[in-house]
Design an enzyme around this catalytic site. Structure first.
Site, PDB file in Angstrom:
ATOM      1  N   CYS A  30       0.836  -1.199   0.000  1.00 20.00           N
ATOM      2  CA  CYS A  30       0.000   0.000   0.000  1.00 20.00           C
ATOM      3  C   CYS A  30       0.878   1.260   0.000  1.00 20.00           C
ATOM      4  O   CYS A  30       1.962   1.265   0.580  1.00 20.00           O
ATOM      5  CB  CYS A  30      -0.892   0.028   1.234  1.00 20.00           C
ATOM      6  SG  CYS A  30      -2.024  -1.356   1.376  1.00 20.00           S
TER       7      CYS A  30
ATOM      8  N   LYS B 290       2.984  -9.450   3.701  1.00 21.44           N
ATOM      9  CA  LYS B 290       2.928  -9.737   2.274  1.00 21.44           C
ATOM     10  C   LYS B 290       3.883  -8.816   1.523  1.00 21.44           C
ATOM     11  O   LYS B 290       3.752  -7.593   1.553  1.00 21.44           O
ATOM     12  CB  LYS B 290       1.499  -9.572   1.739  1.00 21.44           C
ATOM     13  CG  LYS B 290       1.359 -10.022   0.287  1.00 21.44           C
ATOM     14  CD  LYS B 290      -0.104 -10.133  -0.113  1.00 21.44           C
ATOM     15  CE  LYS B 290      -0.243 -10.723  -1.506  1.00 21.44           C
ATOM     16  NZ  LYS B 290      -1.661 -10.897  -1.902  1.00 21.44           N
TER      17      LYS B 290
END
Length: 302
Positions: free
Chosen positions: A130, A165
């Site tokens: 992100c 991740k």
């Protein structure tokens, strides 16, 4: 289901090593008519944020050779809806649950993780691809020091084991893996999508409104297998491997490269039975090779 497929990941035992890749399976609702969710090792939810995210403008999906590009923008209804609607649905169907968490600041991540602290969830998968709005939009997962910092913050708030991740859009993914391990991560998952672009030559413009998108599907598998191998040999925490897995042979490649579990993503879009077919294939392989457990082949290629 055969006990030969049981694996231990981050201290938890799963009936088999197959889960779903976040963003390709919703929260299981859309696929429940095709798949008995309790037959999967776990269901990994679509990324969830502290508040609803609208996602990017359309068009935001484009086909590529042997794959696809997407710029969905992590559209999701937020943590309130996940807790009120999705988690009860998954529990009713006996599914093990991995919740994927996204955010635009450290505080966003921590808020979601704190909300999940008392929920019956097996693992948290933290999407550090992100954009960090407080750092000018750079991905949390592109700088080792930033990745370690967000891992420490999430671990401090989490009650469940934490998987970080990792993005493949870096020079050396092992640096990121070591950084999140140092931050206290209980496992890593990789790879996330590879940044790509497609031009619509008829319209003379970008095929996706966002200009770039995340490339996934069979076209990324060789890169994913290589990175899983590198990371599995660089850290001591377990690896959840993904990237272009369509069938049993693909899953076996990742396991032999060092992944303890695997996630099926883009394949779900064109074959909603892919996950259960792979599980059946792994069972058949274990029988054929006379394995006492599938873990015997994990990391067997050196």
């Amino acid at each position: 289901m055969s006990e030969k497929l049981a694996v231990n990941f981050a201290g938890l035992t799963f009936d088999n090593p197959v889960t779903t890749a976040s963003g390709t399976f919703g929260s299981g609702l859309e696929y429940s008519e095709f798949v008995n969710l309790n037959q999967l090792g776990a269901v990994t939810t679509k990324g969830v944020s502290n508040v609803p995210w609208p996602g990017n403008p359309t068009p935001r999906i484009a086909e590529t050779h042997a794959g696809m590009l997407n710029a969905i923008g992590l559209q999701n209804p937020g943590i309130d809806t996940l807790i009120a609607r999705d988690l009860p649905y998954l529990h009713e169907r006996g599914a093990r649950i991995i919740v994927n968490v996204c955010g635009r600041s450290k505080e966003d991540y921590v808020e979601v993780v704190e909300r999940l602290a008392e929920e019956d969830v097996d693992l948290l998968e933290i999407n550090i691809s992100c954009p960090n709005v407080k750092a000018g939009g750079i991905s949390f997962g592109q700088k080792p020091e930033m990745a370690e910092d967000i891992t420490k913050a999430v671990k401090k708030a989490a009650k469940q084991p934490v998987i970080m991740k990792l993005t493949p859009n870096v020079t050396d993914i092992t640096e990121l893996a070591r950084a999140v391990e140092a931050g206290g991560a209980d496992g890593v998952s990789l790879i996330n999508t590879i940044t790509g672009m497609k031009i619509d030559v008829n319209r003379k413009t970008f095929a996706i409104a966002n200009q770039t998108g995340g490339m996934s599907g069979p076209c990324v598998k060789p890169v994913a297998v290589r990175m899983v191998y590198q990371v599995a040999n660089a850290v001591k925490i377990p690896v959840l491997g993904m990237g272009g897995i369509q069938n049993t042979e693909d899953a076996l490649e990742f396991l032999m490269a060092g992944a303890t579990m695997v996630a099926v993503g883009t394949a779900n879009f064109f074959n909603p039975y892919a996950t259960t077919e792979i599980i059946a294939g792994l069972e058949a392989y274990a029988e054929r090779e006379k394995l006492s457990n599938i873990t015997e082949i994990i990391g067997c290629v050196k």
